[in-house]
Scaffold this motif. Structure first.
Motif, PDB file in Angstrom:
ATOM      1  N   LEU A 161      33.086  41.791  54.516  1.00 34.73           N
ATOM      2  CA  LEU A 161      33.562  40.351  54.138  1.00 34.73           C
ATOM      3  C   LEU A 161      34.871  40.876  53.346  1.00 34.73           C
ATOM      4  N   ARG A 162      36.027  39.910  53.678  1.00 36.74           N
ATOM      5  CA  ARG A 162      37.137  39.999  52.958  1.00 36.74           C
ATOM      6  C   ARG A 162      37.850  38.692  52.524  1.00 36.74           C
ATOM      7  N   LYS A 163      38.550  38.822  51.413  1.00 33.24           N
ATOM      8  CA  LYS A 163      39.399  37.583  50.914  1.00 33.24           C
ATOM      9  C   LYS A 163      40.645  38.176  50.386  1.00 33.24           C
ATOM     10  N   PRO A 164      42.000  38.010  50.803  1.00 34.06           N
ATOM     11  CA  PRO A 164      42.931  38.408  49.888  1.00 34.06           C
ATOM     12  C   PRO A 164      43.430  38.270  48.445  1.00 34.06           C
ATOM     13  N   SER A 165      42.885  36.841  48.086  1.00 34.25           N
ATOM     14  CA  SER A 165      43.181  36.577  46.948  1.00 34.25           C
ATOM     15  C   SER A 165      41.875  35.495  46.212  1.00 34.25           C
ATOM     16  N   VAL A 166      40.984  36.115  45.751  1.00 39.40           N
ATOM     17  CA  VAL A 166      39.818  35.364  45.050  1.00 39.40           C
ATOM     18  C   VAL A 166      40.290  34.367  43.896  1.00 39.40           C
ATOM     19  N   GLN A 167      39.549  32.985  43.935  1.00 37.42           N
ATOM     20  CA  GLN A 167      39.718  32.155  42.955  1.00 37.42           C
ATOM     21  C   GLN A 167      38.319  32.083  42.204  1.00 37.42           C
TER      22      GLN A 167
END
Lengths: 113, 114
Positions: A76-82
């Motif tokens: 699982l990936r996300k370029p910029s987390v919040q």
């Protein structure tokens, strides 16, 4: 027997950092793959799923996952987390045609504001 | 939207009591599941049912039984509750399908056995 292994039990990141959560599965046949998310105090809900076709799957809230068959992986990936991505994430696998889903042990993600 | 409801969010029982956890889904799903969720152990399947009056043991059925008299309702029964059954219990449902079997989850029941 099917099994799912999540590499990280607990991950802490700062906001805007990139995220990759590892998931490997063990199964000899065709599979369906899932990532579920459980936000604090909420239901477990589906983030994304791979059924067939394009191995790069996009889900809700900017998440994506890549199925690499040769590596039995579905990271699982996300370029910029919040900060709002703070949650527990579960990888899961289902052998095609079967009714049971096998879940990994989960990864707790904490995002620091 | 699929809705899976569970009868209680929090439950406190005493050792030896008989405990019933109820789950209802409103989307005519064939499959229903009971899991328990414990920190560091993820979700473990207790029982599942693919039709009325049908049930299959999951990975940890000991100490539990289930009942499915109607398609929309799946009950988990702890015949004699013990402290090691303190946990979060999740119910889920899915369509019986040849393709993928996304499961839809209820909010969970946090059971404490004293």
């Amino acid at each position: 027997a099917q099994s799912v292994s999540q590499h990280n039990h607990h991950v802490i990141l700062s906001e805007a950092a990139s995220l990759e959560l590892g998931c490997n599965y063990s199964y000899g046949g065709t599979v369906n793959l899932f990532w579920y998310v459980q936000y604090p105090g909420q239901h477990l809900q589906l983030l994304l799923k791979y059924f067939s076709g394009d191995p790069l799957v996009k889900g809700i809230k900017g998440f994506e996952a890549e199925f690499i068959k040769s590596k039995f992986s579905f990271n699982l990936r996300k370029p910029s987390v919040q900060w709002s991505d703070t949650a527990e994430y579960f990888c899961a696998v289902n052998g095609r045609g079967g009714d049971k889903i096998i879940f990994g042990k989960g990864t707790r993600l904490h995002i620091l504001p | 939207d699929v809705k899976v409801t569970q009868s209680s969010r929090y439950l406190v029982k005493r050792t030896g009591e008989k405990v019933f956890l109820e789950c209802v889904q409103d989307m005519d799903h064939e499959n229903m599941f009971w899991y328990r969720q414990d920190p560091g152990l993820g979700l473990r399947l207790i029982y599942f049912s693919y039709d009325v009056k049908m049930k299959e043991k999951g990975d940890i059925p000991e100490g539990y039984s289930v009942s499915r008299e109607k398609k929309e309702r799946f009950s988990l029964i702890l015949e004699s509750a013990s402290t090691n059954q303190t946990s979060m219990y999740l119910c889920a449902s899915s369509l019986m399908a040849e393709s993928y079997n996304e499961q839809f989850f209820g909010p969970g029941t946090r059971l404490t056995v004293l």
